[in-house]
Structures are given as structure tokens and as C-alpha cells.
Design a protein around this motif. Structure first.
Motif, PDB file in Angstrom:
ATOM      1  N   ARG A 134      15.870   7.607 -19.926  1.00 33.93           N
ATOM      2  CA  ARG A 134      16.458   7.018 -18.727  1.00 33.93           C
ATOM      3  C   ARG A 134      15.381   6.596 -17.732  1.00 33.93           C
ATOM      4  O   ARG A 134      15.398   5.507 -17.195  1.00 33.93           O
ATOM      5  CB  ARG A 134      17.393   8.031 -18.063  1.00 33.93           C
ATOM      6  N   SER A 135      14.429   7.511 -17.541  1.00 32.20           N
ATOM      7  CA  SER A 135      13.393   7.196 -16.554  1.00 32.20           C
ATOM      8  C   SER A 135      12.586   5.984 -16.991  1.00 32.20           C
ATOM      9  O   SER A 135      12.163   5.193 -16.178  1.00 32.20           O
ATOM     10  CB  SER A 135      12.489   8.398 -16.310  1.00 32.20           C
TER      11      SER A 135
ATOM     12  N   HIS B 183       5.487   9.610  -9.586  1.00 28.36           N
ATOM     13  CA  HIS B 183       4.985   9.873 -10.947  1.00 28.36           C
ATOM     14  C   HIS B 183       4.596  11.322 -11.081  1.00 28.36           C
ATOM     15  O   HIS B 183       4.963  12.009 -12.038  1.00 28.36           O
ATOM     16  CB  HIS B 183       3.781   8.972 -11.239  1.00 28.36           C
ATOM     17  N   ALA B 184       3.879  11.772 -10.095  1.00 27.23           N
ATOM     18  CA  ALA B 184       3.411  13.161 -10.123  1.00 27.23           C
ATOM     19  C   ALA B 184       4.600  14.105 -10.149  1.00 27.23           C
ATOM     20  O   ALA B 184       4.663  15.045 -10.956  1.00 27.23           O
ATOM     21  CB  ALA B 184       2.539  13.413  -8.889  1.00 27.23           C
ATOM     22  N   GLU B 185       5.617  13.794  -9.295  1.00 29.91           N
ATOM     23  CA  GLU B 185       6.799  14.655  -9.223  1.00 29.91           C
ATOM     24  C   GLU B 185       7.522  14.679 -10.554  1.00 29.91           C
ATOM     25  O   GLU B 185       7.968  15.719 -11.042  1.00 29.91           O
ATOM     26  CB  GLU B 185       7.753  14.134  -8.136  1.00 29.91           C
TER      27      GLU B 185
ATOM     28  N   GLU C 102       0.838  -1.198   0.000  1.00 35.42           N
ATOM     29  CA  GLU C 102       0.000   0.000   0.000  1.00 35.42           C
ATOM     30  C   GLU C 102       0.877   1.254   0.000  1.00 35.42           C
ATOM     31  O   GLU C 102       0.664   2.195  -0.769  1.00 35.42           O
ATOM     32  CB  GLU C 102      -0.904  -0.041   1.244  1.00 35.42           C
ATOM     33  N   ARG C 103       1.904   1.211   0.866  1.00 33.04           N
ATOM     34  CA  ARG C 103       2.781   2.374   1.012  1.00 33.04           C
ATOM     35  C   ARG C 103       3.547   2.615  -0.294  1.00 33.04           C
ATOM     36  O   ARG C 103       3.663   3.733  -0.773  1.00 33.04           O
ATOM     37  CB  ARG C 103       3.765   2.108   2.163  1.00 33.04           C
ATOM     38  N   GLU C 104       4.047   1.530  -0.880  1.00 24.09           N
ATOM     39  CA  GLU C 104       4.829   1.653  -2.113  1.00 24.09           C
ATOM     40  C   GLU C 104       3.988   2.235  -3.235  1.00 24.09           C
ATOM     41  O   GLU C 104       4.454   3.039  -4.043  1.00 24.09           O
ATOM     42  CB  GLU C 104       5.389   0.292  -2.520  1.00 24.09           C
ATOM     43  N   LYS C 105       2.745   1.807  -3.247  1.00 23.24           N
ATOM     44  CA  LYS C 105       1.833   2.294  -4.274  1.00 23.24           C
ATOM     45  C   LYS C 105       1.678   3.809  -4.174  1.00 23.24           C
ATOM     46  O   LYS C 105       1.790   4.540  -5.157  1.00 23.24           O
ATOM     47  CB  LYS C 105       0.453   1.636  -4.054  1.00 23.24           C
ATOM     48  N   LEU C 106       1.480   4.248  -2.956  1.00 22.72           N
ATOM     49  CA  LEU C 106       1.333   5.677  -2.705  1.00 22.72           C
ATOM     50  C   LEU C 106       2.590   6.421  -3.130  1.00 22.72           C
ATOM     51  O   LEU C 106       2.539   7.454  -3.799  1.00 22.72           O
ATOM     52  CB  LEU C 106       1.062   5.922  -1.221  1.00 22.72           C
TER      53      LEU C 106
ATOM     54  N   GLN D  33       5.937  16.588 -13.165  1.00 19.37           N
ATOM     55  CA  GLN D  33       6.183  18.000 -12.887  1.00 19.37           C
ATOM     56  C   GLN D  33       7.572  18.388 -13.375  1.00 19.37           C
ATOM     57  O   GLN D  33       7.745  19.393 -14.097  1.00 19.37           O
ATOM     58  CB  GLN D  33       6.078  18.216 -11.361  1.00 19.37           C
ATOM     59  N   ALA D  34       8.579  17.522 -13.021  1.00 20.08           N
ATOM     60  CA  ALA D  34       9.978  17.791 -13.361  1.00 20.08           C
ATOM     61  C   ALA D  34      10.133  17.827 -14.883  1.00 20.08           C
ATOM     62  O   ALA D  34      10.796  18.705 -15.443  1.00 20.08           O
ATOM     63  CB  ALA D  34      10.882  16.756 -12.747  1.00 20.08           C
ATOM     64  N   ALA D  35       9.531  16.832 -15.534  1.00 19.57           N
ATOM     65  CA  ALA D  35       9.638  16.733 -16.992  1.00 19.57           C
ATOM     66  C   ALA D  35       9.122  18.011 -17.653  1.00 19.57           C
ATOM     67  O   ALA D  35       9.709  18.527 -18.600  1.00 19.57           O
ATOM     68  CB  ALA D  35       8.848  15.520 -17.481  1.00 19.57           C
ATOM     69  N   LYS D  36       8.082  18.491 -17.090  1.00 19.68           N
ATOM     70  CA  LYS D  36       7.479  19.720 -17.628  1.00 19.68           C
ATOM     71  C   LYS D  36       8.486  20.869 -17.576  1.00 19.68           C
ATOM     72  O   LYS D  36       8.770  21.532 -18.563  1.00 19.68           O
ATOM     73  CB  LYS D  36       6.258  20.070 -16.773  1.00 19.68           C
ATOM     74  N   THR D  37       9.088  21.061 -16.385  1.00 19.48           N
ATOM     75  CA  THR D  37      10.042  22.161 -16.222  1.00 19.48           C
ATOM     76  C   THR D  37      11.258  21.949 -17.099  1.00 19.48           C
ATOM     77  O   THR D  37      11.759  22.870 -17.730  1.00 19.48           O
ATOM     78  CB  THR D  37      10.499  22.273 -14.747  1.00 19.48           C
ATOM     79  N   ASP D  38      11.767  20.660 -17.116  1.00 19.50           N
ATOM     80  CA  ASP D  38      12.961  20.333 -17.903  1.00 19.50           C
ATOM     81  C   ASP D  38      12.722  20.619 -19.385  1.00 19.50           C
ATOM     82  O   ASP D  38      13.571  21.169 -20.073  1.00 19.50           O
ATOM     83  CB  ASP D  38      13.353  18.870 -17.725  1.00 19.50           C
ATOM     84  N   ALA D  39      11.589  20.184 -19.841  1.00 18.20           N
ATOM     85  CA  ALA D  39      11.261  20.387 -21.258  1.00 18.20           C
ATOM     86  C   ALA D  39      11.356  21.857 -21.623  1.00 18.20           C
ATOM     87  O   ALA D  39      11.825  22.230 -22.695  1.00 18.20           O
ATOM     88  CB  ALA D  39       9.864  19.838 -21.538  1.00 18.20           C
TER      89      ALA D  39
END
Lengths: 657, 339
Positions: free
Chosen positions: A498-499, A474-476, A464-468, A479-485
Motif C-alpha cells: 500500500r505504501s 520515510h524515517a517514521e 525545501e519544507r516538503e523535502k524535510l 520505524q513503523a515497518a520494523k515494529t509491524d513486521a
């Protein structure tokens, strides 16, 4: 607590029996040194506790006294080469165990030179006690009275044991057995030297040597040997089972060791007379435990005591005693009250072998068919533990195990006094052994179920914890991909690739962290299991004589054991597969862990290898050890099944009668 | 597979039971001397019945016959019942009682080792309730009888119910001392007056007191042979003596002396042969004391206040019911355990 003994005062225990002693036959001749046999077979399991770790390989040339296998874990004992020669095999062979199943053994072919390894005594009076006890781990010394409990465990490692009284058990109450008697007659001075060492290690202020009054020569020799010391020889009446440690302590001190405590907890420690002699030889001379005195008696031409190297084939000993008479049917190891039938005549002599009796129908008539219990309570009168054997029999027979436990079944020392006096010839002790093993199996099953439930709950929580966590990542990342792009399209692409890959192999830093947690959890589980194992062994072994403890170790009902064996096989296969995947990495030493834990560990290992974490370093011997453990588990299960069947058979035959 | 111990030293069940039978022989001899050979007929009838019914039941229950017939336990039941009932009764009485004891009180519960009640006492109680008149027709001791019967005359009476010409049943039977005591006390007689009747001897009843002494001797033999422990007889006789002494000291005119109680009725038989049956008795030392004490108290109460002259059989059966409870609450302390 500071019990003082007034000379001559004996505190009798309830019951006891006085069977014909049959000791004179084997005390006519002095102890003889047995010649070197053609080969020696040394079972790794000669003591109570873990199988020791083998330190030699096939083809090695070893010297007399050289360490062959070292103690593994707290409760274990080392094995040494009884003579110089070549290791010819490290494989399964028949051992002197009632199950008749093979176990791991080291085979040594003597070179006939009997060359000692460099050895020397130590100035034990001026050596730190902790160092002494640690060195004792290398001695291979176990309780030679038959219990084979590793001696270094009995001598508290901190040297502050709180033991005020050292009791030397020289009662030797079982019929036929005379090895301690002869030892005292011939080597009293050395025994007393050994007692001094034990006394020094324990810090005991009082030493009492309990000897039954049917050994006048031994008593005289010991009295002479202790003449200038504060030690005391206490002569106790000949009454079986006065040699049982708790009974002897009561006889000498009037103190009942509480059922749930060990002797040391009330300030008393008990050592067998042969064990203290072994201490003397180890500390004063430097000789490890490689031989013992064995009474070879019964239906042989010339009954006698021999000093026998461990691993010596039984028949070599029998031949030295003039050979077995023609009507000999089998051999018994131990005395006629608590001994057992040896499965074959080619078993080796081990540390537990205090006596070998050649049996014939003349000596030991087969018991007549059992009659119903007439509740005469002769068994209760004879029971040295003040149990009610007739009630225990009733409960065991009707599988009323809870009641049997209530009536203190587990206080039974299986001395056989009840069966000895039973007019109905009921094999009472076998009923108790059966009930005990059933209860132990049920307890273990319950324990395993509880453990499994806990682990499952923990696993569900983790998933359960790992899923969370993953969702968050994923969300992070998004977000990161957006800024990097926005910053750099090129690097952004690379990052995406890589990811992707890392996602596929699940090797993101966070996941690696998880794997580490899993590894830690597994390690903790393993430690817990090991601790559980060792405490259980401690509990059962200290209290009971050898036969009792070996029996009580049978741990699962036949059916369950079969399942467990299958599970173990799967686990082993998985582990092997994992090992093949990453060569040079052997599985962990999980000998002490239960099969379910082993399987779990194997799975974890596989998972870890997938992430590329190198498992902690392990000895190459581990694989063999594990296989041995599994084999042993199967063997135990088989033995148990056989025992259960036999008990059933006994019951049916009784019913028929 | 561990089969130890390989040795054993115990008398077999047959030996134990055989010694119990042997211990009864002196009492039987005194019986014959005091009352004539009729008892031998009853004993034989009882023995044959017991063995036959036991064999039949074992067969029906699909159990081996020989080992169980040769354990002598059925014979003991037979002898105890024969010694407990009046010897001059029709043959079918002892046959019926023995058969009931073996079939219902022993075999239907599972045979040797499984009967909760003392079979002989169950047989006795059944006969006493079903045939109260016959069960109180005790022969007078030979020296007291107006016309002592010879062995052949006793034989004839047992099998055909015929007494010799001109002899009435009252001439050969008499009340037992316990019975006589009870009825006379109801007539408000003084004990000293009652006990001056020719029926009474020094210890108990004339004739029967010697039989009681013979039981005592046989019992001491069993104790010496370690077949029975001291607990049961001592507690039974001790409590019976104490109880009767208390009443007797308080009112000697209306309560018989402890000596009389010890040597009358079935007291001695009960102390050494009835309550010592291991199967239906308790097994713990303390339990044996409670059990025997209970039997003694109930016996005394029935003798003094109950409807029957003696109360051993009912007392034993009642205490048999209590055995499981007694055993549970009298477990000895196990070595190394707190009380």
C-alpha cells in the motif's frame, strides 16, 4: 467641508476653451423613439469593469427587460434584453471601440411584439438602503455621461456615505452633443424624481444641478421641475470642459477634489442627468437600463436626438436621421473634443454612446502637418488642470516618462483643450495617451516581476519544507515497518504494498494536506490579483472620462502582451487537458487574474486532479469568460501597438516637417 | 486609435509671427521719418540674408524648406536685429550679424522652437563685441544732423562707405543719449546739465523717443491680439522703472529718471518684442515675471555700471541661460494638488 453655495457664485477653473457649439442643429426636433431594428447586438462590455456573466443561451426566447447577463464582481454591470425576441448568437462581433477589434456580444432577434417582462417599481422611501443598492446591481445602470461607471458602485452599499452634496452634471460642455439638453427640456419632472432617489440613497443634504448657460430651455424646464424642492439649478458659463466632474464641482462649490481622492471622499457625489433619470425608471417603474438618448448629428440630413435601444445598429440610427450625406467619410462617437472614430458603420449603439457625429472633411478638416512647439504656452493657458502641456509634450516625445509623471501626466483628463489652441497643430493628447500607456505597462511589468519573485521564493521554501517532511516520513515509516513486521508479517506485507502505491501517486495523508495548502495559497493569490485589478480600475475610472479610462486600461507593451498571450494559450491548453481528464469539472473563473496567475492556477489544478481533489464548483460560463478575457488582452495589446505606431508615425511626420 | 480633438482654433505660427511683424511697422515708419530711409535698406538686407541662410541651413539639415520659411520666424529675427543696430553701417555688418544669428543661434540648435537664446540678441552681441566702433556710430536724428543725408546718400554710404563730398562722418552721426549720458557722467557732469544738450527730448533721446513710443503702441496691439501676455512687458518695464526710480530718488544729480530709462535705448523694443520671444523665454506666468525682472535689473546695471551704454542684449542672453531653471521652479500648482 460643508460647502454652501451662494446662488450665482461660480468658481472658475483655469483655462478652458469655447469651441463653436454646433448644438442648434440637433435641437430643432423633439426626441424621437427609434423603431425596432432587424436585430440587436449587445456587447457584454458596455461599461467600465468586469465582463458580466451571460445567463441565457442561443435559442432562448427572452422578454423585454429580461436579464441577459449579470454583473460579475464589484465593478460590473448587467445587460438586459432591450426588446422581446430570440437570442440568435453569443459570439464575437465588432464593438464601438477605437481599436476596431471584436468583443463578445449577444445577438437578439426581436419578435416585434416588444413584450415586457413582469416589472414594477418599489417603494424606495420605505426600503432598506442596502437592499436598494443591491437591487441596483440588477439594473444595468451605468454613468450615461460617457464614463459608463457602474452606478451601484457609486452609491455606497452601507447607505452611510458621508456625502453631503449631490451634484447633477447637466453641463454638457462638448460641442454637438445635445442629448442631456433635450432630455431636460422634455423630461425634467422624471429627472427630478430620479435626483430624489439618488439624494435619498446618498443622504445628501444639498443638491446642485449644473447647467451651461447655452441651454436656456433646459434651465427653465429644470427650474420649473424643482420649484417645490430644496434643489438648486446653478447656471455655469459655457466653457469646455465644465462638464468634467472635477471641474464642475469646482465651478459649483469652489472645491478642488484632491487628485488622489474621489469626490465621495470629500462628501460630494456627481451624477449625470441621464443617469438619474435611469434611476427613476428603475426604482419607480422597474425598468432596467435598455435604452438611452443619442444625439445623431453632423453630416446627416436631419440631425436629431433619438431614444435608442442598446444594441441598435448604427446605420439604423443614421437612416432615421435622414441618412448620411454623400461626402460623409466616417462616424465619430462622442463629441469632437474627446470622441473617437468608429471602426465601422455597423457597430451597435451602447450605453456610452451619447452622440454620433457623421464626419466629413468639411466638418472636420484633417489637421495640417505639425510644426515644432514654439513654447508659446497657449496650451498651459487653456489647460483646465493647470498642467504644463508643453513640458509634458517634450517629456513624452523624448520618452522621458519619469519626468512626465513628475509633471503630473496622470492628472491630465485628455480633454483636448491644449491641442485645440496649439498654433503648431501638435496632436498633444496623443502624446499623453502614449506616455500614459507606456508608464502603465512598465508599472505592470514591474508589479508582475515582483509578484513572480515573491512566489518563487515561497515555492522554494515550500519545496525545501516538503523535502524535510518526506525525509521524516520515510524515517517514521521505516520505524513503523520494523515494529509491524515483528507483530504481523502478513499485514506488514500489505502495508508495504500500500505504501508503495501511495508513494507512487503521492496520495499519503500528509501530501493531500499539502495540496490543500497549495489550493488555499492559489485562492489567496487569485483574490489578491482580483483586488489589485479592481482597485486599479477604480482609481483610473472614477477620475477620468470614458475615453481616458478605456485607454488607460491598455496594459502591456505589444511585445510583452504577445508573450503573455502565448502563456495564456498554454495555460488554457493545460486547463482544457485537465478538464478532459476529469470530465464535468470546468476550470475556474479566472477572468480577473493576470495570465501568469492563470497559468499557475492551471498547474495547481492539474496537480490537484492528480491527487484526486475536486476543484471548487464553477460556472460553466467561466471557460467562455476566460477566453474572452484572453481575447480582450490580445485586443488591448494590438490596440496599444497600433497606438504606439501611430504616435511614432506622428512623430516622424513632425520631424520631417 | 483616438485622434480627438477633431477641431482646433488657433492662429498658425505664421499668423502669430506675421502679427509681430505688423506690430513693428509703426516703429519702422517713425524710424524712417526721424532718420531717413536708410533703415529700409538694412531691413531688406537683413530679411534677404535671413531667408537665404535659413533656406540653406534647412536644406543642409534635410528639413522641408517651404513650411519653415513661411513661418516668418527668420524674418522677425532679421527685423529685430536690423532695428537694434545702427542703420548707417556698411552692408556687410547686418548681413554678417543676421547670418550668424540664423546659422549659429537658431539652426544649429535645431531651428524653430529649439534655440535656447534669442537669435537676434546673439547676433547683436557678436557684432557689438567684434565691431564696437561701427556699432556705436548711430546716425543723428535728421533734425539734429548738420547735413541730413537723403535716401540715395544713405544708400551710397551703406554700400560703398562713401559720404557726399565734404561731409564728415561726425556730421551725420552722434552719440546716443545713453552713451552721451555715460561719458558725461564720467566727466562728473550733473544730470540736469547733461540732459539740457540738444540730443535729449522730453522722454528720452530726441527722435528715438518717438520710435520708443511706436514700439509701445505696437506692443499694446500684440497684447490686445493675445499674441503676448502682460507678464513680460509689465515686469520688465515695472522693474526697470522701480530700479531706476530708487537710484534717481536717492541721487537725481547722478542717476537718470525712470522715464528716461523707459524711453531710451532698446527698452521698449526689449519689453514688447525681444523678451516676448516664446522659444527662448520661460513658459510659466510666474517665470515670465522673474525672467523679465531679471532682464530689467541686468540692463539697468550694465547701463549704469557696465562698459556698454545699453545692456539689453547681454541681459537677455544671460536670462535665457536661466530659463530652464526658472521654468522648473515656477511650475503652477496643478488642480487638486497641494502647493
Amino acid at each position: 467641508m460643508n460647502a454652501l453655495v451662494s446662488l450665482g457664485k461660480i468658481f472658475k477653473f483655469n483655462g478652458g476653451v469655447h469651441p463653436p457649439e454646433n448644438k442648434a442643429q440637433s435641437t430643432q426636433l423633439p426626441i424621437a423613439k427609434l423603431s425596432l431594428p432587424a436585430s440587436l447586438v449587445l456587447p457584454l462590455r458596455q461599461h467600465v469593469g468586469n465582463i458580466p456573466k451571460v445567463k441565457v443561451s442561443v435559442g432562448d426566447h427572452v422578454l423585454k427587460g429580461q436579464l441577459l447577463a449579470e454583473a460579475e464582481g464589484m465593478v460590473s454591470a448587467a445587460i438586459h434584453a432591450p426588446t422581446s425576441g430570440t437570442i440568435t448568437a453569443i459570439a464575437e462581433a465588432i464593438i464601438p471601440h477605437p481599436s476596431g477589434l471584436p468583443d463578445h456580444c449577444i445577438t437578439l432577434q426581436p419578435d416585434g411584439l416588444d413584450t415586457w417582462i413582469d416589472h414594477h417599481g418599489i417603494d424606495w422611501r420605505n426600503t432598506d438602503k442596502r437592499t436598494l443598492v443591491n437591487s441596483l446591481r440588477l439594473s444595468g445602470i451605468v454613468g450615461l455621461g460617457g464614463a459608463t461607471f457602474p452606478t451601484h458602485v457609486k452609491l455606497n452599499a452601507d447607505g452611510r456615505s458621508g456625502v453631503h452634496t449631490l451634484v447633477i452634471n447637466a453641463a454638457e460642455c462638448e460641442p454637438y452633443i445635445t442629448c442631456d439638453d433635450m432630455l431636460m427640456r422634455e423630461r425634467a419632472t422624471e429627472i427630478v424624481q430620479g435626483i430624489a432617489i439618488a439624494q435619498h440613497l446618498l443622504g445628501a443634504t444639498q443638491v446642485l444641478i449644473g447647467i451651461e448657460d447655452n441651454k436656456p430651455e433646459a434651465i427653465a424646464a429644470m427650474q420649473q421641475a424643482i420649484a417645490n424642492s430644496t434643489m438648486q439649478v446653478v447656471v455655469v458659463p459655457t466653457l469646455y470642459p465644465s462638464g468634467d466632474a472635477r471641474r464642475l464641482v469646482h465651478l459649483l462649490l469652489g472645491e478642488e477634489i484632491p487628485y488622489n481622492k474621489r469626490a465621495t471622499e470629500v462628501g460630494i457625489q456627481v451624477f449625470n442627468v441621464a443617469t438619474v433619470l435611469a434611476l427613476h425608471r428603475f426604482f419607480d417603474i422597474g425598468e432596467p437600463s435598455i435604452s438611452r438618448i443619442v444625439s445623431m448629428t453632423g453630416n446627416v440630413s436631419q440631425p436629431r436626438n433619438f431614444e435608442v435601444l442598446f444594441g441598435t445598429p448604427l446605420m439604423h440610427l443614421v437612416d432615421a436621421a435622414g441618412g448620411a450625406k454623400p461626402d460623409t467619410t466616417h462616424f465619430i462617437m462622442g463629441g469632437p473634443m474627446m470622441g473617437f472614430n468608429l471602426p465601422e458603420a455597423n457597430v451597435p449603439i451602447t450605453k456610452a454612446a451619447n452622440c454620433i457625429i457623421a464626419a466629413s472633411p468639411n466638418l472636420f478638416a484633417p489637421p495640417p502637418p505639425a510644426m515644432p512647439c514654439i513654447r508659446c504656452a497657449r496650451c498651459a493657458d487653456a489647460c483646465p488642470v493647470s498642467l504644463q502641456p508643453q513640458e509634458l509634450y517634450w517629456f513624452a516625445k523624448s520618452d522621458n516618462f519619469e519626468k512626465a509623471r513628475d509633471y503630473k501626466l496622470f492628472d491630465c483628463i485628455e480633454c483636448g483643450a491644449c491641442s485645440y489652441v496649439c498654433p503648431s497643430d501638435i496632436p498633444l493628447v496623443q502624446y499623453y495617451r502614449y506616455a500614459k500607456s507606456e508608464i502603465i505597462a512598465a508599472d505592470k511589468a514591474k508589479e508582475a516581476a515582483d509578484l513572480a519573485r515573491e512566489r518563487n521564493e515561497a515555492r522554494l521554501a515550500r519545496i525545501e519544507r516538503e523535502k524535510l517532511e518526506r525525509a521524516q516520513k520515510h524515517a517514521e515509516r521505516a520505524q513503523a515497518a520494523k515494529t509491524d513486521a515483528n507483530k504481523d508479517l502478513n499485514t506488514g506485507n500489505q502495508q508495504a504494498v500500500r505504501s508503495e502505491t501511495s508513494e507512487a501517486t503521492q496520495a499519503t495523508p500528509a501530501d493531500a494536506n499539502d495540496a490543500k495548502k497549495v489550493a488555499i495559497a492559489a485562492a489567496i493569490e487569485r483574490a489578491k490579483a482580483q483586488k489589485l485589478n479592481s482597485t486599479a480600475e477604480l482609481k483610473s475610472d472614477v477620475a477620468k472620462p470614458a475615453q481616458a479610462s478605456t485607454e488607460s486600461q491598455t496594459d502591456a507593451s505589444a511585445d510583452e502582451a504577445k508573450k503573455a498571450a502565448i502563456a495564456a494559450a498554454i495555460a488554457r491548453a493545460k486547463a482544457q487537458k485537465a478538464a478532459a481528464l476529469q470530465s464535468g469539472v470546468a476550470p475556474k473563473n479566472v477572468e480577473a487574474a493576470s495570465t501568469s496567475v492563470q497559468q499557475e492556477i492551471a498547474e495547481i489544478d492539474a496537480r490537484r486532479q492528480a491527487v484526486g481533489i475536486t476543484p471548487v464548483e464553477q460556472p460553466p460560463q467561466a471557460q467562455a469568460d476566460k477566453q474572452a478575457a484572453i481575447a480582450a488582452a490580445i485586443a488591448r495589446a494590438k490596440a496599444q501597438k497600433a497606438a504606439a505606431e501611430a504616435a511614432k508615425a506622428a512623430e516622424t511626420s513632425e520631424k520631417k516637417d | 486609435m483616438i485622434r480627438s480633438p477633431y477641431i482646433s482654433d488657433a492662429p498658425s505660427v505664421s499668423t502669430i509671427m506675421g502679427k509681430v511683424l505688423l506690430a513693428l511697422v509703426p516703429a519702422i515708419a517713425v524710424y524712417v521719418w526721424m532718420y531717413g530711409g536708410g533703415i529700409l535698406i538694412t531691413l531688406t538686407l537683413a530679411t534677404l540674408t535671413a531667408l537665404l541662410t535659413e533656406a540653406l541651413m534647412l536644406q543642409l539639415r534635410d528639413r522641408p524648406v517651404k513650411p519653415f520659411l513661411s513661418d516668418y520666424s527668420a524674418v522677425i529675427t532679421a527685423w529685430l536685429l536690423a532695428l537694434a543696430i545702427p542703420p548707417l553701417t556698411p552692408w556687410w555688418l547686418i548681413v554678417l550679424g543676421t547670418a550668424f544669428a540664423i546659422i549659429f543661434a537658431k539652426q544649429l540648435y535645431g531651428g524653430l522652437g529649439y534655440n535656447p537664446f534669442n537669435p537676434a540678441m546673439v547676433g547683436y552681441a557678436v557684432l557689438l563685441i567684434s565691431f564696437p566702433v561701427l556699432m556705436t556710430k548711430w546716425p543723428a536724428a535728421l533734425q539734429l544732423a548738420q547735413t541730413p543725408l537723403s535716401f540715395s546718400e544713405q544708400w551710397q554710404f551703406i554700400f560703398s562707405g562713401q559720404l557726399p563730398q565734404g561731409v564728415l562722418i561726425d556730421a551725420v552721426t552722434s552719440a546716443t543719449p545713453l552713451d552721451y549720458l555715460k561719458t558725461q557722467l564720467k566727466l562728473e557732469q550733473d544730470i540736469s546739465v547733461i540732459q539740457s544738450a540738444p540730443l535729449f527730448g522730453t522722454l528720452g533721446g530726441k527722435g528715438s523717443e518717438y520710435v520708443a513710443v511706436a514700439y509701445l503702441l505696437g506692443g499694446l496691439y500684440l497684447w490686445q491680439q493675445k499674441i503676448i501676455s502682460w507678464h513680460l512687458p509689465t515686469a520688465f518695464l515695472g522693474v526697470l522703472a522701480l530700479f531706476s526710480a530708487a537710484f534717481w530718488l536717492a541721487d537725481a544729480a547722478h542717476y537718470a529718471s525712470p522715464v528716461f530709462h523707459l524711453f531710451s535705448g532698446a527698452s521698449m523694443l526689449c519689453a514688447f518684442f525681444i523678451i516676448t520671444d516664446p522659444v527662448s523665454g520661460p513658459t510659466t506666468p510666474r517665470g515670465k515675471l522673474y525672467f523679465a525682472g531679471g532682464v530689467a535689473i541686468i540692463t539697468y546695471l550694465i547701463r549704469v555700471y557696465g562698459g556698454y551704454p545699453d545692456g539689453v542684449a547681454f541681459a537677455v542672453i544671460f536670462m535665457n541661460i536661466c530659463v530652464p531653471l526658472i521654468d522648473i521652479y515656477t511650475q503652477p500648482r496643478v488642480f487638486g494638488h497641494e502647493k
